[in-house]
Design a protein around this motif. Sequence first.
Motif, PDB file in Angstrom:
ATOM      1  N   PHE A 192      24.844 -44.222 -49.372  1.00 16.96           N
ATOM      2  CA  PHE A 192      25.053 -42.982 -50.103  1.00 16.96           C
ATOM      3  C   PHE A 192      23.812 -42.444 -50.816  1.00 16.96           C
ATOM      4  O   PHE A 192      23.831 -41.300 -51.305  1.00 16.96           O
ATOM      5  N   ALA A 193      22.744 -43.208 -50.903  1.00 19.86           N
ATOM      6  CA  ALA A 193      21.583 -42.832 -51.710  1.00 19.86           C
ATOM      7  C   ALA A 193      21.063 -41.445 -51.351  1.00 19.86           C
ATOM      8  O   ALA A 193      20.956 -41.072 -50.183  1.00 19.86           O
ATOM      9  N   ILE A 194      20.741 -40.665 -52.378  1.00 23.50           N
ATOM     10  CA  ILE A 194      20.181 -39.331 -52.212  1.00 23.50           C
ATOM     11  C   ILE A 194      19.037 -39.167 -53.206  1.00 23.50           C
ATOM     12  O   ILE A 194      19.143 -39.590 -54.360  1.00 23.50           O
ATOM     13  N   THR A 195      17.946 -38.585 -52.783  1.00 23.55           N
ATOM     14  CA  THR A 195      16.793 -38.423 -53.659  1.00 23.55           C
ATOM     15  C   THR A 195      17.023 -37.273 -54.632  1.00 23.55           C
ATOM     16  O   THR A 195      17.873 -36.408 -54.412  1.00 23.55           O
ATOM     17  N   ASP A 196      16.238 -37.257 -55.699  1.00 25.22           N
ATOM     18  CA  ASP A 196      16.319 -36.156 -56.657  1.00 25.22           C
ATOM     19  C   ASP A 196      16.014 -34.826 -55.976  1.00 25.22           C
ATOM     20  O   ASP A 196      16.661 -33.809 -56.246  1.00 25.22           O
ATOM     21  N   ALA A 197      15.029 -34.819 -55.097  1.00 27.25           N
ATOM     22  CA  ALA A 197      14.639 -33.586 -54.398  1.00 27.25           C
ATOM     23  C   ALA A 197      15.778 -33.074 -53.516  1.00 27.25           C
ATOM     24  O   ALA A 197      16.053 -31.864 -53.477  1.00 27.25           O
ATOM     25  N   GLU A 198      16.446 -33.986 -52.818  1.00 23.60           N
ATOM     26  CA  GLU A 198      17.573 -33.590 -51.960  1.00 23.60           C
ATOM     27  C   GLU A 198      18.720 -33.035 -52.794  1.00 23.60           C
ATOM     28  O   GLU A 198      19.342 -32.023 -52.437  1.00 23.60           O
ATOM     29  N   ASN A 200      18.528 -31.676 -55.807  1.00 21.04           N
ATOM     30  CA  ASN A 200      18.121 -30.391 -56.378  1.00 21.04           C
ATOM     31  C   ASN A 200      18.202 -29.268 -55.348  1.00 21.04           C
ATOM     32  O   ASN A 200      18.525 -28.121 -55.681  1.00 21.04           O
ATOM     33  N   GLN A 201      17.900 -29.588 -54.101  1.00 22.74           N
ATOM     34  CA  GLN A 201      18.010 -28.599 -53.039  1.00 22.74           C
ATOM     35  C   GLN A 201      19.467 -28.173 -52.841  1.00 22.74           C
ATOM     36  O   GLN A 201      19.761 -26.983 -52.665  1.00 22.74           O
ATOM     37  N   VAL A 202      20.369 -29.142 -52.860  1.00 21.98           N
ATOM     38  CA  VAL A 202      21.797 -28.838 -52.746  1.00 21.98           C
ATOM     39  C   VAL A 202      22.241 -27.943 -53.898  1.00 21.98           C
ATOM     40  O   VAL A 202      22.983 -26.962 -53.702  1.00 21.98           O
ATOM     41  N   VAL A 203      21.791 -28.265 -55.108  1.00 19.52           N
ATOM     42  CA  VAL A 203      22.151 -27.488 -56.291  1.00 19.52           C
ATOM     43  C   VAL A 203      21.677 -26.042 -56.147  1.00 19.52           C
ATOM     44  O   VAL A 203      22.435 -25.093 -56.398  1.00 19.52           O
ATOM     45  N   THR A 204      20.439 -25.855 -55.738  1.00 13.96           N
ATOM     46  CA  THR A 204      19.878 -24.510 -55.585  1.00 13.96           C
ATOM     47  C   THR A 204      20.662 -23.700 -54.555  1.00 13.96           C
ATOM     48  O   THR A 204      21.003 -22.529 -54.788  1.00 13.96           O
ATOM     49  N   GLN A 205      20.968 -24.316 -53.425  1.00 13.95           N
ATOM     50  CA  GLN A 205      21.732 -23.633 -52.385  1.00 13.95           C
ATOM     51  C   GLN A 205      23.126 -23.251 -52.875  1.00 13.95           C
ATOM     52  O   GLN A 205      23.624 -22.158 -52.594  1.00 13.95           O
ATOM     53  N   THR A 206      23.739 -24.165 -53.622  1.00 18.87           N
ATOM     54  CA  THR A 206      25.091 -23.915 -54.121  1.00 18.87           C
ATOM     55  C   THR A 206      25.104 -22.801 -55.158  1.00 18.87           C
ATOM     56  O   THR A 206      25.997 -21.945 -55.173  1.00 18.87           O
ATOM     57  N   GLN A 207      24.110 -22.784 -56.035  1.00 21.15           N
ATOM     58  CA  GLN A 207      24.015 -21.729 -57.046  1.00 21.15           C
ATOM     59  C   GLN A 207      23.884 -20.353 -56.387  1.00 21.15           C
ATOM     60  O   GLN A 207      24.512 -19.383 -56.832  1.00 21.15           O
ATOM     61  N   LYS A 208      23.090 -20.267 -55.360  1.00 26.08           N
ATOM     62  CA  LYS A 208      22.928 -19.000 -54.645  1.00 26.08           C
ATOM     63  C   LYS A 208      24.229 -18.583 -53.972  1.00 26.08           C
ATOM     64  O   LYS A 208      24.613 -17.414 -53.988  1.00 26.08           O
ATOM     65  N   PHE A 209      24.922 -19.545 -53.394  1.00 28.15           N
ATOM     66  CA  PHE A 209      26.175 -19.271 -52.686  1.00 28.15           C
ATOM     67  C   PHE A 209      27.242 -18.740 -53.643  1.00 28.15           C
ATOM     68  O   PHE A 209      28.046 -17.873 -53.279  1.00 28.15           O
ATOM     69  N   LEU A 210      27.259 -19.256 -54.876  1.00 32.20           N
ATOM     70  CA  LEU A 210      28.314 -18.926 -55.839  1.00 32.20           C
ATOM     71  C   LEU A 210      27.931 -17.825 -56.825  1.00 32.20           C
ATOM     72  O   LEU A 210      28.673 -17.571 -57.775  1.00 32.20           O
ATOM     73  N   LYS A 211      26.804 -17.179 -56.632  1.00 25.49           N
ATOM     74  CA  LYS A 211      26.288 -16.250 -57.640  1.00 25.49           C
ATOM     75  C   LYS A 211      27.250 -15.102 -57.946  1.00 25.49           C
ATOM     76  O   LYS A 211      27.242 -14.552 -59.051  1.00 25.49           O
ATOM     77  N   LEU A 217      29.801 -23.441 -62.475  1.00 29.93           N
ATOM     78  CA  LEU A 217      29.178 -24.594 -61.815  1.00 29.93           C
ATOM     79  C   LEU A 217      28.421 -25.430 -62.832  1.00 29.93           C
ATOM     80  O   LEU A 217      27.565 -24.926 -63.557  1.00 29.93           O
ATOM     81  N   SER A 218      28.743 -26.726 -62.897  1.00 32.10           N
ATOM     82  CA  SER A 218      28.040 -27.658 -63.776  1.00 32.10           C
ATOM     83  C   SER A 218      27.310 -28.698 -62.935  1.00 32.10           C
ATOM     84  O   SER A 218      27.775 -29.063 -61.853  1.00 32.10           O
ATOM     85  N   ILE A 219      26.181 -29.159 -63.451  1.00 35.79           N
ATOM     86  CA  ILE A 219      25.342 -30.096 -62.710  1.00 35.79           C
ATOM     87  C   ILE A 219      25.154 -31.376 -63.526  1.00 35.79           C
ATOM     88  O   ILE A 219      24.860 -31.332 -64.720  1.00 35.79           O
ATOM     89  N   SER A 220      25.309 -32.513 -62.861  1.00 32.61           N
ATOM     90  CA  SER A 220      25.061 -33.793 -63.513  1.00 32.61           C
ATOM     91  C   SER A 220      24.181 -34.643 -62.603  1.00 32.61           C
ATOM     92  O   SER A 220      24.663 -35.307 -61.692  1.00 32.61           O
ATOM     93  N   GLY A 221      22.871 -34.588 -62.857  1.00 32.36           N
ATOM     94  CA  GLY A 221      21.924 -35.371 -62.082  1.00 32.36           C
ATOM     95  C   GLY A 221      21.786 -36.777 -62.625  1.00 32.36           C
ATOM     96  O   GLY A 221      22.485 -37.179 -63.559  1.00 32.36           O
ATOM     97  N   ARG A 222      20.860 -37.507 -62.051  1.00 33.15           N
ATOM     98  CA  ARG A 222      20.671 -38.912 -62.408  1.00 33.15           C
ATOM     99  C   ARG A 222      20.473 -39.117 -63.909  1.00 33.15           C
ATOM    100  O   ARG A 222      21.068 -40.013 -64.513  1.00 33.15           O
TER     101      ARG A 222
END
Length: 287
Positions: A192-198, A200-211, A217-222
């Motif tokens: 399941f491991a995902i990098t911070d960069a990956e 963050n990319q998902v977050v950016t794409q999702t924010q644009k999709f839901l604008k 939308l709330s975000i909880s990173g590492r």
Amino acid sequence: MKMPNSVCWNITKQCNDNCLFCYRDQISENLSFNSRKSIIEKIALSGIRKITFAGGEPLLVPEIQELINYSNNLELTVSMSTNGILLKGELLDFCLENLDWLTLSLDGASDTIQKEMTRNSGHLKRVLDILDYAVQYKKRKCKLKINTVVSHVNKENILEIADVIASRSVNRWKLFQFVPLRGNAVVHNEKFAITDAEFNQVVTQTQKFLKNEKVLLSISGRENIESAYFVIFPNGDIKISTDLKDIVLGNALTDDLKQIWIKGNYYRELHEERTKCVVHAKRETIN
């Protein structure tokens, strides 16, 4: 010292699912009904305004309805996170009428992704059926929230989940970065491991999709998962996690919650300083 607005209480270690990405505590012993009521009283008196019942699976606690009512009587905002397996019939109606927030988990928009994320069979349909029922339920008090764990397995599927959420009047959606903190998550980190960069990319794409959508939308990173949460464990322990290691700050049943929060802030500041030093060192190496 101002107390946090909310506390997450993993009220039981028991669960009727076995998600391999989960970092729930599987060791702590559960408390008695009266001890749980005492903790709710202390939470209300401390100045915390919101309590979230989580787990494990909180619907496996025999007295969960009584504990929800008790929290309501103490004028707390009451939330519950559930996998939905037991959420049907009169119990579902009770939750819709007596919770302020009902949180369900959705980690894929297809049965294939849900299976790869190791969710219980039929999870997708179960969640969608609950959402559809809730939207039409006239006596509903609670708002609806979805939690999604973003991992290597489902990172390409998140926008499909966004499409599902946008079409079902969900009030809030929270994306969690997969973190191998404890339990199953540590054992199955490689899957399941995902990098911070990956992430963050998902977050950016999702924010644009839901604008243009109404869902919050709330975000909880590492960093948030490790150090920002005020979490009570099944035995009452309150812990903070730094560098993927749990530190016990005290116990909600026996200790003063304000003192525990002060101690937690000390560790948070220590963690932030350590993180800044690491980032600074990396920059110097690059330069």
